[in-house]
Design a protein around this motif. Structure first.
Motif, mmCIF file in Angstrom:
data_model
loop_
_atom_site.group_PDB
_atom_site.id
_atom_site.type_symbol
_atom_site.label_atom_id
_atom_site.label_comp_id
_atom_site.label_asym_id
_atom_site.label_seq_id
_atom_site.Cartn_x
_atom_site.Cartn_y
_atom_site.Cartn_z
ATOM 1 N N GLY A 1 -13.442 -3.070 -1.981
ATOM 2 C CA GLY A 1 -12.814 -4.299 -2.466
ATOM 3 C C GLY A 1 -11.984 -4.988 -1.397
ATOM 4 N N SER A 2 -11.250 -4.207 -0.606
ATOM 5 C CA SER A 2 -10.433 -4.788 0.466
ATOM 6 C C SER A 2 -11.300 -5.494 1.503
ATOM 7 C CB SER A 2 -9.614 -3.688 1.154
ATOM 8 O OG SER A 2 -8.699 -3.082 0.260
ATOM 9 N N TRP B 1 -6.069 -4.988 -3.862
ATOM 10 C CA TRP B 1 -6.945 -3.875 -3.507
ATOM 11 C C TRP B 1 -6.217 -2.821 -2.687
ATOM 12 C CZ3 TRP B 1 -10.974 -2.767 -6.112
ATOM 13 C CH2 TRP B 1 -11.810 -3.747 -6.637
ATOM 14 N N ARG B 2 -5.308 -3.263 -1.827
ATOM 15 C CA ARG B 2 -4.548 -2.304 -1.030
ATOM 16 C C ARG B 2 -3.573 -1.498 -1.898
ATOM 17 N NH1 ARG B 2 -5.659 -0.729 4.094
ATOM 18 N NH2 ARG B 2 -3.597 -1.121 4.971
ATOM 19 N N ALA C 1 -11.612 6.683 -6.219
ATOM 20 C CA ALA C 1 -10.888 5.418 -6.383
ATOM 21 C C ALA C 1 -10.579 4.777 -5.028
ATOM 22 C CB ALA C 1 -9.596 5.653 -7.166
ATOM 23 N N TYR C 2 -10.263 5.597 -4.035
ATOM 24 C CA TYR C 2 -9.978 5.083 -2.693
ATOM 25 C C TYR C 2 -11.204 4.391 -2.101
ATOM 26 C CZ TYR C 2 -8.306 5.114 2.175
ATOM 27 O OH TYR C 2 -7.922 4.742 3.432
ATOM 28 N N LEU D 1 -4.231 -0.561 -5.012
ATOM 29 C CA LEU D 1 -5.087 0.464 -5.607
ATOM 30 C C LEU D 1 -5.433 1.536 -4.571
ATOM 31 C CD1 LEU D 1 -6.809 1.618 -7.874
ATOM 32 C CD2 LEU D 1 -8.644 0.036 -7.209
ATOM 33 N N GLN D 2 -5.693 1.114 -3.342
ATOM 34 C CA GLN D 2 -6.010 2.059 -2.283
ATOM 35 C C GLN D 2 -4.841 2.998 -2.023
ATOM 36 O OE1 GLN D 2 -7.070 0.106 1.392
ATOM 37 N NE2 GLN D 2 -8.524 1.704 1.930
ATOM 38 N N LEU E 1 0.834 -1.204 0.000
ATOM 39 C CA LEU E 1 0.000 0.000 0.000
ATOM 40 C C LEU E 1 0.868 1.254 0.000
ATOM 41 C CD1 LEU E 1 -3.201 0.911 1.810
ATOM 42 C CD2 LEU E 1 -1.154 2.065 2.620
ATOM 43 N N ALA F 1 -11.623 1.001 -3.727
ATOM 44 C CA ALA F 1 -10.607 0.059 -3.255
ATOM 45 C C ALA F 1 -10.878 -0.387 -1.823
ATOM 46 C CB ALA F 1 -9.219 0.699 -3.355
#
Length: 418
Positions: free
Chosen positions: A94-95, A107-108, A87-88, A110-111, A57, A91
């Motif tokens: 998703g996480s 996912w992390r 976007a956060y 992307l976060q 991340l 994500a």
């Protein structure tokens, strides 16, 4: 253009947005730390992969800032903040629903990339609106807000993990980012005084990066911020395993310990604001470095003497984190201050250096820690000692020699408009 003309929002709203945008980072890291040992078992993950949910991340966070920075210099801070926060939020959802450690890591990542827009934007906003010394004080106010979120994160993460499981700690991030996104959409007004139409042209980007990289003031402050964050990351990446697995604290007790750490950090940001008008930025940092070195050294010596207890770690660490509340606002604002017309790019590069530092430290820690606690407190204590020595060295040499902010002559006016 006067300062009043350049500040389209009241100062109180600026502090609110700085607190939210900067606070999104400790929430992404601290909130799920009490759940990390549980998460590791639930997903059947080895220690290295569990650590990767944090270190990956942060690496994505650092790299993405190199993209977000020039984009914000070209199009403005507001559109970048809106895109990043959207976007956060995606994500974070998703996480929370990931079914394997590999999915969670993706996912992390992307976060982290989306988080780069928020934190980079916050640092750039300070440079858009305030001169260097006032910028350091305003940044300390924003980081006080960050400290409040960090205070909440540990106890809340422990409580959520105990009552609802580890997924709840990640779902809360989606709620926070969605609320921040709505507030930015409704209340945030653009702070960039003049967009740079050439900011995304390859030749222009290289010229800007080169100008930043050649500036000794940038390196003095960026290295101070990176080393101080390296010490914080060392604590964050190891503390849940040390205090819960090795020293036997409950998740709730660990959360309260994190609360106390964050409270001391907030006190450091208040002290920073009080000392800067009296001592100046460089002398304030030099004084704080004495606390850093004392805390890190005491922690390392206690470990080597076999004093492996909660307060043998936390007592010295309170000194370290108190000084962190001085080093971060001064370091983050100082690294950006010489570049009024390339604040996004300078903020991005400073953030990239911080996160690469954390990622490399995460790799080292992942190789030296074991989920059963066999390594004890040594990775945490030795890591803090290392960073304390480095922080003091930078604060007492580079910052004293090069820390006075002088605008870069190559970037005194927007590119293409000199």
């Amino acid at each position: 253009m006067t300062l009043a003309d350049r500040a389209p929002m009241p100062p109180a709203w600026v502090v609110v947005f700085l607190s939210l945008l900067l606070g999104i980072q400790p929430l992404a890291t601290d909130l799920y730390l009490p759940a990390l040992p549980v998460l590791t078992v639930a997903l059947g993950a080895p220690m290295a992969q569990a650590q990767a949910t944090l270190s990956a991340l942060l690496l994505a966070f650092g790299c993405a800032q190199l993209v977000w920075g020039p984009i914000s210099d070209r199009y403005g801070r507001r559109p970048v903040l809106l895109a990043g926060l959207a976007a956060y939020t995606l994500a974070a959802v998703g996480s929370a629903v990931a079914t394997s450690i590999e999915q969670l890591i993706v996912w992390r990542i992307l976060q982290g990339a989306a988080m780069g827009a928020a934190v980079m934007g916050a640092r750039a906003i300070v440079r858009d609106l305030y001169p260097p010394v006032e910028g350091a004080r305003m940044m300390s106010k924003g980081l006080s807000g960050l400290g409040i979120f960090a205070c909440i994160s540990g106890p809340l993460g422990g409580w959520l993990t105990d009552h609802f499981g580890w997924r709840a700690t990640l779902a809360v991030l989606a709620v926070f980012s969605a609320a921040t996104l709505a507030l930015v959409a409704l209340r945030f007004r653009e702070t960039l005084p003049q967009r740079n139409p050439n900011a995304l042209q390859p030749a222009q980007m290289l010229r800007i990066w080169a100008g930043i990289a050649r500036h000794p003031t940038f390196w003095a402050w960026a290295l101070l911020a990176a080393a101080s964050y390296g010490g914080l990351f060392t604590f964050l990446a190891t503390s849940s395993f040390v205090f819960i697995t090795v020293l036997g604290l409950s998740k709730t007790q660990y959360g309260l310990l994190m609360f106390s750490m964050s409270a001391v950090y907030i006190a450091g940001t208040f002290i920073c604001r009080r000392l800067i008008p009296r001592l100046g930025v460089r002398r304030t940092v030099a004084l704080a470095a004495a606390f850093t070195l004392t805390g890190g050294t005491l922690c390392g010596i206690a470990a080597w003497l076999g004093w492996h207890s909660v307060w043998a770690i936390m007592g010295p660490y309170y000194l370290f984190i108190l000084a962190h509340g001085v080093h971060q606002p001064c370091g983050q604002s100082g690294a950006v201050s010489p570049f009024p017309h390339a604040a996004g790019a300078a903020s991005a590069l400073a953030g990239f250096i911080m996160m690469v530092t954390a990622f490399l430290m995460g790799l080292w820690l992942g190789q030296r820690m074991s989920p059963d606690g066999a390594t004890g407190v040594y990775p945490l204590a030795n890591g803090l000692w290392f960073w304390a020595v480095l922080i003091a060295g930078v604060a007492w040499t580079l910052v004293q020699r090069h820390g006075e902010v002088r605008p870069s002559p190559q970037m005194a006016t927007p590119a293409g408009r000199a």
